[in-house]
Scaffold this motif. Structure first.
Motif, PDB file in Angstrom:
ATOM      1  N   MET A  24       0.717  -1.349  -0.047  1.00  0.00           N
ATOM      2  CA  MET A  24       0.013   0.031  -0.050  1.00  0.00           C
ATOM      3  C   MET A  24       0.654   1.254   0.019  1.00  0.00           C
ATOM      4  O   MET A  24       0.414   2.263  -0.797  1.00  0.00           O
ATOM      5  CB  MET A  24      -1.066  -0.009   1.227  1.00  0.00           C
ATOM      6  CG  MET A  24      -1.906  -1.109   1.094  1.00  0.00           C
ATOM      7  SD  MET A  24      -2.894  -1.630   2.636  1.00  0.00           S
ATOM      8  CE  MET A  24      -3.273  -0.241   3.406  1.00  0.00           C
TER       9      MET A  24
ATOM     10  N   ALA B  96      -6.781   3.160   4.917  1.00  0.00           N
ATOM     11  CA  ALA B  96      -6.598   1.925   4.552  1.00  0.00           C
ATOM     12  C   ALA B  96      -5.689   1.187   5.778  1.00  0.00           C
ATOM     13  O   ALA B  96      -5.961   0.151   6.200  1.00  0.00           O
ATOM     14  CB  ALA B  96      -6.361   1.666   3.186  1.00  0.00           C
TER      15      ALA B  96
ATOM     16  N   TYR C 106      -7.685  -1.219  -1.275  1.00  0.00           N
ATOM     17  CA  TYR C 106      -6.861  -0.079  -1.523  1.00  0.00           C
ATOM     18  C   TYR C 106      -6.333   0.008  -2.879  1.00  0.00           C
ATOM     19  O   TYR C 106      -6.460   1.115  -3.327  1.00  0.00           O
ATOM     20  CB  TYR C 106      -5.911  -0.174  -0.392  1.00  0.00           C
ATOM     21  CG  TYR C 106      -4.839   1.008  -0.729  1.00  0.00           C
ATOM     22  CD1 TYR C 106      -4.916   2.206  -0.254  1.00  0.00           C
ATOM     23  CD2 TYR C 106      -3.483   0.679  -1.397  1.00  0.00           C
ATOM     24  CE1 TYR C 106      -4.176   3.068  -0.765  1.00  0.00           C
ATOM     25  CE2 TYR C 106      -2.958   1.645  -1.615  1.00  0.00           C
ATOM     26  CZ  TYR C 106      -3.215   3.035  -1.418  1.00  0.00           C
ATOM     27  OH  TYR C 106      -2.228   3.747  -1.730  1.00  0.00           O
TER      28      TYR C 106
END
Length: 244
Positions: free
Chosen positions: A96, A119, A137
């Motif tokens: 991420m 997230a 995400y």
């Protein structure tokens, strides 16, 4: 040298000299920020732990000629410890933050900032399966960047769905008439899962099966890396599920 305040999430750090670190953050107003945190590797540092990956902090900085310097940091979101203490969460978090950095290179990215913080919060809480947080995400981050996939109508001709053939290069599902050689056919539940992840529909997403999550993860990984044009280091092995 002018002082300023900013709020940011720590993406990564690396050592500088014997006691300092260069911290890369995604900030709310300035986008990507690389700044020096002096003395944070010393055991006596007052805010070193607040500048670890996945932490969200309120910062005071002063501008420098090449790199700014962080002079204060107050924790706003302590997501680092619960993410880093679990290997699968750490891998997902790494995917991420690497994606966020790649998508925010052009300047301020307040939507990417808000999405990433939310997230990471969800990932740290551990109430939603890790792979679903990661894939949700990624899909929404790509949508914010202008590459929103389509999982309902055929992305080539607009024919109403449901469709189960996916062509990553075209941006989503295609009908039988628009299929291309080698296009994978997913289970209908996997397509529903992809649409739920894009919409943030956790009730539908968490009701999915392991097979559906595996198929969806393979598509999400391929879609993300296709649009980023080069692989994500942290994604290698994290979503390597075959699509069958």
């Amino acid at each position: 040298m002018p002082l300023y305040r900013e709020v940011g999430v720590v993406l990564r750090t690396h050592k500088l000299g014997e006691a300092d670190r260069i911290v890369t953050l995604l900030t709310r107003e300035r986008g990507l920020l690389r700044a020096v945190a002096k003395g944070v590797r010393r055991t006596s540092s007052k805010f070193g732990a607040r500048l670890e990956p996945f932490m969200v902090a309120d910062l005071q900085c002063y501008e420098g000629r090449t790199l700014d310097t962080i002079t204060q940091a107050e924790t706003l979101g302590s997501y680092g410890p619960p993410i880093s203490s679990d290997y699968e969460r750490y891998r997902a978090g790494s995917v991420m933050v690497e994606t966020a950095e790649r998508l925010s290179e052009g300047g301020p990215a307040p939507q990417q900032y808000r999405l990433l913080v939310g997230a990471l919060r969800t990932l740290a809480q551990g109430k939603v399966p890790t792979e679903l947080v990661r894939d949700g995400y990624l899909l929404r981050a790509m949508a914010i960047a202008g590459w929103s996939p389509g999982f309902e109508e055929c992305v080539r001709c607009g024919a109403a769905g449901p469709h189960t053939l996916v062509v990553v290069q075209l941006g989503g599902v295609v009908c039988e008439d628009c299929r291309v050689p080698g296009a994978p056919r997913l289970d209908p539940g996997s397509i529903r899962l992809l649409a739920a992840l894009l919409a943030g529909d956790w009730d539908t997403a968490t009701a999915s099966t392991e097979r559906e999550r595996g198929q969806a993860a393979g598509i999400v990984a391929a879609y993300t890396q296709w649009h980023l044009e080069r692989g994500l280091r942290s994604l290698r092995g994290s979503a390597a599920h075959p699509v069958a």
